[in-house]
Design a protein around this motif. Structure first.
Motif, PDB file in Angstrom:
ATOM      1  N   LYS A  40       0.823  -1.227   0.000  1.00  0.00           N
ATOM      2  CA  LYS A  40       0.000   0.000   0.000  1.00  0.00           C
ATOM      3  C   LYS A  40       0.855   1.275   0.000  1.00  0.00           C
ATOM      4  O   LYS A  40       0.345   2.365   0.229  1.00  0.00           O
ATOM      5  N   ASP A  41       2.129   1.139  -0.232  1.00  0.00           N
ATOM      6  CA  ASP A  41       3.031   2.288  -0.246  1.00  0.00           C
ATOM      7  C   ASP A  41       2.862   3.054  -1.572  1.00  0.00           C
ATOM      8  O   ASP A  41       3.128   2.500  -2.645  1.00  0.00           O
ATOM      9  N   GLU A  42       2.419   4.309  -1.498  1.00  0.00           N
ATOM     10  CA  GLU A  42       2.109   5.065  -2.725  1.00  0.00           C
ATOM     11  C   GLU A  42       3.314   5.173  -3.663  1.00  0.00           C
ATOM     12  O   GLU A  42       3.178   5.058  -4.882  1.00  0.00           O
ATOM     13  N   TYR A  43       4.480   5.401  -3.098  1.00  0.00           N
ATOM     14  CA  TYR A  43       5.672   5.570  -3.949  1.00  0.00           C
ATOM     15  C   TYR A  43       5.996   4.267  -4.682  1.00  0.00           C
ATOM     16  O   TYR A  43       6.289   4.274  -5.882  1.00  0.00           O
ATOM     17  N   LYS A  44       5.882   3.149  -3.964  1.00  0.00           N
ATOM     18  CA  LYS A  44       6.148   1.847  -4.607  1.00  0.00           C
ATOM     19  C   LYS A  44       5.116   1.565  -5.691  1.00  0.00           C
ATOM     20  O   LYS A  44       5.431   0.989  -6.730  1.00  0.00           O
ATOM     21  N   ASN A  82      -6.183   8.771  -1.478  1.00  0.00           N
ATOM     22  CA  ASN A  82      -4.782   8.938  -1.855  1.00  0.00           C
ATOM     23  C   ASN A  82      -4.400  10.420  -1.835  1.00  0.00           C
ATOM     24  O   ASN A  82      -5.265  11.284  -1.986  1.00  0.00           O
ATOM     25  N   GLY A 121      11.025  10.171  -3.130  1.00  0.00           N
ATOM     26  CA  GLY A 121       9.589  10.209  -3.429  1.00  0.00           C
ATOM     27  C   GLY A 121       9.295  10.804  -4.799  1.00  0.00           C
ATOM     28  O   GLY A 121       8.137  10.999  -5.156  1.00  0.00           O
TER      29      GLY A 121
END
Ligand SMILES: C[S@@+](CC[C@H](N)C(=O)[O-])C[C@H]1O[C@@H](n2cnc3c(N)ncnc32)[C@H](O)[C@@H]1O
Length: 181
Positions: A40-44, A82, A121
């Protein structure tokens, strides 16, 4: 077909290009596989998305493919709100990566973005055309290509086992025929 490209395509930092992506059947499958790794990591999730490319000559297909991919990402976060920067970056990546082009006659005119994570990021951008991509392909380890070829051969042409030739049965002596007078 996607399984043949594993374990590579599930990795979020491994690039995949669908050269006639249509409305994105392969793209969404690849995205789902990468999202499992991204969590759930936005950057990943952005890194995963930035490494999926699709080209097609039908613009309506491209729009549909982008929307399907967006829906997959939204479902992945299950209604969680998000950040605005994430949503903007997702749109920018999809617009650049799922792009119009004729893969048979117009490859020199197709430019793709190499999104290089900067570790903070964000991304540094590099513009690539197919000459760059084909050079990279040449550098791909020969063993990877050989393994893939072997796997697909096994899948598409399972070796046919030829049964042993049956031994000929000993011929019966012809019975004496009764002679009619
Ligand atoms: C049968 S669909 C397959 C779509 C997708 N690969 C899939 O499996 O769902 C073929 C696609 O190839 C695209 N196409 C045909 N010729 C092309 C070309 N020269 N360059 C890029 N795309 C092309 C069509 O617009 C169409 O979307």
């Amino acid at each position: 077909m996607c399984d043949l490209c594993e374990p590579t395509i599930s990795e979020i930092d491994k690039k995949v290009l669908e050269p006639s992506c249509g409305n994105g059947n392969f793209l969404v499958e690849i995205l789902e596989r990468k999202l499992k790794k991204a969590g759930k990591d936005e950057y990943k999730v952005l890194i995963a998305l930035s490494n999926i490319y699709g080209v097609d000559i039908a613009r309506d297909n491209l729009e549909e493919a982008r929307n399907r991919m967006k829906n997959i990402v939204n479902a992945h976060f299950k209604g969680k709100k998000n950040s605005a920067s994430f949503l903007m970056a997702m749109d920018a990546i999809l617009k650049a990566n799922i792009c119009y082009g004729n893969m048979l006659t117009g490859r020199k005119k197709i430019f793709l973005i190499n999104w290089i994570p900067d570790g903070n990021g964000g991304f540094e951008l590099e513009k690539w055309n197919f000459a760059d991509i084909e050079k990279l392909r040449e550098e791909t380890k020969q063993t990877d290509i050989e393994n893939l070829a072997k796997m697909s051969e096994e899948l598409l042409h399972p070796p046919i086992k030829i049964p042993d030739k049956p031994k000929p049965k000993p011929k019966k002596k012809p019975e004496k025929q009764a002679t009619l007078f």
